[in-house]
Design a protein around this motif. Structure first.
Motif, PDB file in Angstrom:
ATOM      1  N   LEU A 140     -22.771   9.678 -28.841  1.00 14.81           N
ATOM      2  CA  LEU A 140     -24.463   9.350 -29.238  1.00 14.81           C
ATOM      3  C   LEU A 140     -24.828  10.484 -28.613  1.00 14.81           C
ATOM      4  CD1 LEU A 140     -24.350   5.537 -28.767  1.00 14.81           C
ATOM      5  CD2 LEU A 140     -23.876   6.732 -30.934  1.00 14.81           C
ATOM      6  N   GLU A 141     -25.835  11.199 -29.233  1.00 15.26           N
ATOM      7  CA  GLU A 141     -26.613  12.348 -28.842  1.00 15.26           C
ATOM      8  C   GLU A 141     -28.031  12.235 -28.968  1.00 15.26           C
ATOM      9  OE1 GLU A 141     -26.306  17.164 -28.264  1.00 15.26           O
ATOM     10  OE2 GLU A 141     -25.045  16.177 -29.806  1.00 15.26           O
ATOM     11  N   ALA A 142     -28.687  12.390 -27.952  1.00 12.37           N
ATOM     12  CA  ALA A 142     -30.171  12.441 -28.437  1.00 12.37           C
ATOM     13  C   ALA A 142     -30.704  13.799 -27.821  1.00 12.37           C
ATOM     14  CB  ALA A 142     -30.830  11.262 -27.628  1.00 12.37           C
ATOM     15  N   LEU A 163     -26.265  12.476 -23.743  1.00 12.80           N
ATOM     16  CA  LEU A 163     -24.929  12.303 -24.535  1.00 12.80           C
ATOM     17  C   LEU A 163     -24.303  11.425 -23.988  1.00 12.80           C
ATOM     18  CD1 LEU A 163     -23.045  13.417 -26.710  1.00 12.80           C
ATOM     19  CD2 LEU A 163     -22.085  14.898 -24.987  1.00 12.80           C
ATOM     20  N   ARG A 164     -23.996  10.404 -24.677  1.00 10.05           N
ATOM     21  CA  ARG A 164     -23.298   8.973 -23.987  1.00 10.05           C
ATOM     22  C   ARG A 164     -22.162   8.860 -25.169  1.00 10.05           C
ATOM     23  NH1 ARG A 164     -24.644  10.004 -19.708  1.00 10.05           N
ATOM     24  NH2 ARG A 164     -26.549   9.062 -18.810  1.00 10.05           N
ATOM     25  N   THR A 191     -27.958   2.822 -15.324  1.00  6.94           N
ATOM     26  CA  THR A 191     -28.394   4.329 -15.678  1.00  6.94           C
ATOM     27  C   THR A 191     -28.083   4.070 -17.373  1.00  6.94           C
ATOM     28  OG1 THR A 191     -27.723   5.272 -13.975  1.00  6.94           O
ATOM     29  CG2 THR A 191     -27.867   6.800 -16.118  1.00  6.94           C
ATOM     30  N   ARG A 192     -26.993   3.616 -18.040  1.00  2.20           N
ATOM     31  CA  ARG A 192     -26.565   3.554 -19.244  1.00  2.20           C
ATOM     32  C   ARG A 192     -27.448   2.409 -20.253  1.00  2.20           C
ATOM     33  NH1 ARG A 192     -21.379   5.932 -20.841  1.00  2.20           N
ATOM     34  NH2 ARG A 192     -20.682   7.011 -18.995  1.00  2.20           N
ATOM     35  N   ALA A 193     -27.787   1.333 -19.452  1.00  2.00           N
ATOM     36  CA  ALA A 193     -28.914   0.364 -20.305  1.00  2.00           C
ATOM     37  C   ALA A 193     -30.195   1.372 -20.300  1.00  2.00           C
ATOM     38  CB  ALA A 193     -28.932  -0.780 -19.301  1.00  2.00           C
TER      39      ALA A 193
END
Length: 93
Positions: A22-24, A30-31, A63-65
C-alpha cells in the motif's frame, strides 16, 4: 487462518490479498500489511491485518495505526498470536 475466514465471508467482487503493498506517495508512506481486504475496483483497502512481530511491537501498535488512518484505510486489525488477542482500529475519515 484469518485469510480463510475473511475470504469465506467476503461478498464478491472484493478479495483478500496477502502482503499487498500500500503506497501513499503524497504522505511518503509505503506499508506491506500481512493481509488486505480490497474492494473492486481497487481503490483503498477496506481492512488491513498485521500479525504482531516482537521486534515491531511499538511500530505495529502506534506508527502503523496512525499511518493506515492517514492513508485512508478505515479498519486495521492487529493480531497478537502469542497472547491470543486482537486490537481493532477504525478510522471514519
Amino acid at each position: 487462518m484469518i485469510r480463510r475466514q475473511l475470504a469465506a465471508r467476503l461478498a464478491a467482487p472484493g478479495r483478500v490479498v496477502p502482503a499487498a503493498p500500500l503506497e501513499a506517495p503524497p504522505l511518503g508512506l509505503l506499508r506491506r500489511p500481512d493481509l488486505a481486504v480490497l474492494p473492486a475496483p481497487v481503490a483503498c483497502p477496506l481492512l488491513v491485518v498485521e500479525v504482531v512481530a516482537p521486534h515491531f511491537l511499538e511500530s505495529d501498535h502506534r506508527t502503523r495505526a496512525r499511518d493506515y488512518a492517514a492513508m485512508g484505510v478505515p479498519t486495521y486489525l492487529l493480531v497478537d498470536p502469542r497472547k491470543g488477542t486482537g486490537v481493532l482500529h477504525t478510522y471514519a475519515g
